[in-house]
Design an enzyme around this catalytic site. Structure first.
Site, PDB file in Angstrom:
ATOM      1  N   ASP A  86      43.047  34.479  35.505  1.00 22.43           N
ATOM      2  CA  ASP A  86      42.850  34.878  36.891  1.00 22.43           C
ATOM      3  C   ASP A  86      41.633  34.147  37.440  1.00 22.43           C
ATOM      4  O   ASP A  86      40.828  33.593  36.680  1.00 22.43           O
ATOM      5  CB  ASP A  86      42.642  36.398  37.000  1.00 22.43           C
ATOM      6  CG  ASP A  86      42.525  36.864  38.450  1.00 22.43           C
ATOM      7  OD1 ASP A  86      43.512  36.693  39.196  1.00 22.43           O
ATOM      8  OD2 ASP A  86      41.463  37.362  38.850  1.00 22.43           O
ATOM      9  N   SER A  87      41.492  34.187  38.762  1.00 25.82           N
ATOM     10  CA  SER A  87      40.326  33.578  39.397  1.00 25.82           C
ATOM     11  C   SER A  87      39.059  34.385  39.132  1.00 25.82           C
ATOM     12  O   SER A  87      37.959  33.908  39.394  1.00 25.82           O
ATOM     13  CB  SER A  87      40.546  33.467  40.912  1.00 25.82           C
ATOM     14  OG  SER A  87      40.680  34.760  41.475  1.00 25.82           O
TER      15      SER A  87
ATOM     16  N   TYR B 159      39.723  31.823  44.792  1.00 25.30           N
ATOM     17  CA  TYR B 159      40.627  30.678  44.896  1.00 25.30           C
ATOM     18  C   TYR B 159      41.282  30.599  46.278  1.00 25.30           C
ATOM     19  O   TYR B 159      41.739  29.536  46.685  1.00 25.30           O
ATOM     20  CB  TYR B 159      41.740  30.792  43.844  1.00 25.30           C
ATOM     21  CG  TYR B 159      41.356  30.351  42.448  1.00 25.30           C
ATOM     22  CD1 TYR B 159      40.038  30.067  42.090  1.00 25.30           C
ATOM     23  CD2 TYR B 159      42.338  30.225  41.469  1.00 25.30           C
ATOM     24  CE1 TYR B 159      39.706  29.673  40.815  1.00 25.30           C
ATOM     25  CE2 TYR B 159      42.024  29.822  40.178  1.00 25.30           C
ATOM     26  CZ  TYR B 159      40.707  29.547  39.853  1.00 25.30           C
ATOM     27  OH  TYR B 159      40.397  29.149  38.569  1.00 25.30           O
ATOM     28  N   GLY B 160      41.369  31.730  46.974  1.00 23.89           N
ATOM     29  CA  GLY B 160      42.127  31.799  48.221  1.00 23.89           C
ATOM     30  C   GLY B 160      41.802  30.735  49.257  1.00 23.89           C
ATOM     31  O   GLY B 160      42.710  30.133  49.831  1.00 23.89           O
TER      32      GLY B 160
ATOM     33  N   CYS C 197      47.023  35.614  38.893  1.00 28.13           N
ATOM     34  CA  CYS C 197      46.383  35.305  40.177  1.00 28.13           C
ATOM     35  C   CYS C 197      47.488  34.882  41.124  1.00 28.13           C
ATOM     36  O   CYS C 197      48.261  33.956  40.816  1.00 28.13           O
ATOM     37  CB  CYS C 197      45.374  34.166  39.991  1.00 28.13           C
ATOM     38  SG  CYS C 197      44.703  33.490  41.525  1.00 28.13           S
ATOM     39  N   ASN C 198      47.607  35.549  42.262  1.00 25.00           N
ATOM     40  CA  ASN C 198      48.675  35.236  43.204  1.00 25.00           C
ATOM     41  C   ASN C 198      48.538  33.837  43.787  1.00 25.00           C
ATOM     42  O   ASN C 198      49.532  33.133  43.961  1.00 25.00           O
ATOM     43  CB  ASN C 198      48.690  36.273  44.322  1.00 25.00           C
ATOM     44  CG  ASN C 198      49.263  37.598  43.888  1.00 25.00           C
ATOM     45  OD1 ASN C 198      50.452  37.870  44.042  1.00 25.00           O
ATOM     46  ND2 ASN C 198      48.426  38.462  43.334  1.00 25.00           N
ATOM     47  N   THR C 199      47.305  33.428  44.089  1.00 25.43           N
ATOM     48  CA  THR C 199      47.101  32.091  44.656  1.00 25.43           C
ATOM     49  C   THR C 199      47.506  31.023  43.650  1.00 25.43           C
ATOM     50  O   THR C 199      48.192  30.053  43.992  1.00 25.43           O
ATOM     51  CB  THR C 199      45.631  31.902  45.074  1.00 25.43           C
ATOM     52  OG1 THR C 199      45.236  32.969  45.939  1.00 25.43           O
ATOM     53  CG2 THR C 199      45.440  30.575  45.794  1.00 25.43           C
TER      54      THR C 199
ATOM     55  N   GLU D   5      34.600  41.337  43.262  1.00 26.37           N
ATOM     56  CA  GLU D   5      33.813  40.584  42.279  1.00 26.37           C
ATOM     57  C   GLU D   5      32.371  41.099  42.194  1.00 26.37           C
ATOM     58  O   GLU D   5      31.700  40.918  41.184  1.00 26.37           O
ATOM     59  CB  GLU D   5      33.830  39.091  42.613  1.00 26.37           C
ATOM     60  CG  GLU D   5      35.173  38.413  42.378  1.00 26.37           C
ATOM     61  CD  GLU D   5      35.542  38.291  40.906  1.00 26.37           C
ATOM     62  OE1 GLU D   5      34.633  38.197  40.062  1.00 26.37           O
ATOM     63  OE2 GLU D   5      36.753  38.293  40.601  1.00 26.37           O
TER      64      GLU D   5
ATOM     65  N   CYS E 144      47.330  40.227  45.852  1.00 29.57           N
ATOM     66  CA  CYS E 144      46.205  39.651  45.112  1.00 29.57           C
ATOM     67  C   CYS E 144      45.862  40.685  44.053  1.00 29.57           C
ATOM     68  O   CYS E 144      45.743  41.877  44.373  1.00 29.57           O
ATOM     69  CB  CYS E 144      45.013  39.391  46.030  1.00 29.57           C
ATOM     70  SG  CYS E 144      43.509  38.899  45.144  1.00 29.57           S
ATOM     71  N   THR E 145      45.728  40.245  42.816  1.00 27.49           N
ATOM     72  CA  THR E 145      45.501  41.232  41.751  1.00 27.49           C
ATOM     73  C   THR E 145      44.118  41.867  41.827  1.00 27.49           C
ATOM     74  O   THR E 145      43.846  42.837  41.116  1.00 27.49           O
ATOM     75  CB  THR E 145      45.721  40.603  40.356  1.00 27.49           C
ATOM     76  OG1 THR E 145      45.008  39.356  40.267  1.00 27.49           O
ATOM     77  CG2 THR E 145      47.203  40.374  40.098  1.00 27.49           C
ATOM     78  N   HIS E 146      43.254  41.370  42.707  1.00 24.60           N
ATOM     79  CA  HIS E 146      41.980  42.051  42.955  1.00 24.60           C
ATOM     80  C   HIS E 146      42.169  43.325  43.786  1.00 24.60           C
ATOM     81  O   HIS E 146      41.366  44.256  43.694  1.00 24.60           O
ATOM     82  CB  HIS E 146      41.015  41.134  43.723  1.00 24.60           C
ATOM     83  CG  HIS E 146      40.365  40.063  42.896  1.00 24.60           C
ATOM     84  ND1 HIS E 146      41.038  38.944  42.465  1.00 24.60           N
ATOM     85  CD2 HIS E 146      39.091  39.936  42.429  1.00 24.60           C
ATOM     86  CE1 HIS E 146      40.200  38.170  41.786  1.00 24.60           C
ATOM     87  NE2 HIS E 146      39.021  38.748  41.744  1.00 24.60           N
TER      88      HIS E 146
END
Length: 269
Positions: A9-10, A41-42, A72-74, A151, A183-185
């Protein structure tokens, strides 16, 4: 069978997928990489996201994983096809599972998608949803302020609620009955998102459906761990370790209390 499942993931977002792997597949080892030094990353160009993702996969290959999960979706939107050509093991992303989960929940046929600028710009969710159900109506919204909040470990605060309200409040005007957290965040902020959107809007995290896909693939290949064994998980981050470990420990909670865990910072980047 003893090979780990690699999750990348980012940053800390992919921990939502790691937690679900631990819940559904408690015997499986995980090796996790969060690119905290280069998150988010977006806003990055697609080519840069592809390069970063390939670098992480190059790093994870040394652990001989039986599968790579792009949590990570991006990165899923921009790099999934490249990664499938790059490695010989199965590569799973989070977008198609998230789309399937949303379609199984919607009654109105109006689905909200929130994600990073890159994910929304790619149109990956809309494409996945319309491939499965051409007449679905998709309303997408980029939420660039969300990943930095997560984050920093800022999940529940007045600032967080106001940021979410400012980003999503107008979506209340639409008859959507489910929203993909693209977004997994974002599951870290689900309390505030749910408060803003109201109880009639179901929040869809792709983690659960993604792990169902992981299980099906590994089962089909005869690679699920079948013996009673305590797995050792490895967690790597590319940036400062303390916040990453704090968030991971808080999020994973009981899932890792009785499990040996190795925390390391990668000095590759």
């Amino acid at each position: 069978m003893q090979q780990p499942i690699a999750i990348l993931d980012s940053g800390v977002g992919g921990l939502t997928v790691a937690k679900e792997v631990m819940r559904q597949l408690p015997r499986e080892k995980i090796v996790y990489f969060g690119d905290t030094a280069r998150t988010p990353y977006g806003p990055r160009p697609a080519g840069e996201v592809v390069r970063f993702t390939k670098e992480i996969v190059d790093y994870l290959i040394q652990y001989n994983p039986k599968m790579i999960v792009v949590a990570c979706n991006t990165a899923t939107a921009f790099a999934l096809d490249d990664l499938k050509e790059m490695v010989s093991v199965p590569v799973v992303g989070v977008i198609d599972p998230g789309a399937r989960a949303a379609l199984s929940r919607t009654n109105t046929g109006v689905i909200g998608v929130i994600g990073t600028e890159g994910t929304v710009r790619s149109g990956a969710y809309e494409h996945a949803l319309k491939q499965l159900s051409p007449h679905i109506h998709v309303i997408s919204q980029a939420c660039p302020a969300f990943v930095p909040l997560v984050e920093q470990g800022n999940f529940r605060s007045t600032e967080t609620f106001h940021t979410v309200q400012q980003a999503l409040g107008y979506l209340r005007e639409y008859p959507l009955d489910c929203m993909i957290l693209g977004c997994t965040h974002y599951p870290f902020l689900s309390e505030s998102i749910s408060e803003v959107m109201g109880p009639e809007v179901a929040l869809i995290s792709s983690a659960e459906e993604t792990v169902r896909e992981i299980r099906a693939i590994l089962e089909g290949q005869g690679k699920l761990v079948s013996i009673e064994a305590e797995p050792m998980h490895r967690f790597f981050c590319s940036g400062e370790q303390q916040m990453f470990k704090q968030i991971a420990t808080q999020w994973l909670g009981k899932q890792i209390e009785l499990t040996p865990v190795v925390w390391q910072v990668s000095h590759t980047w």
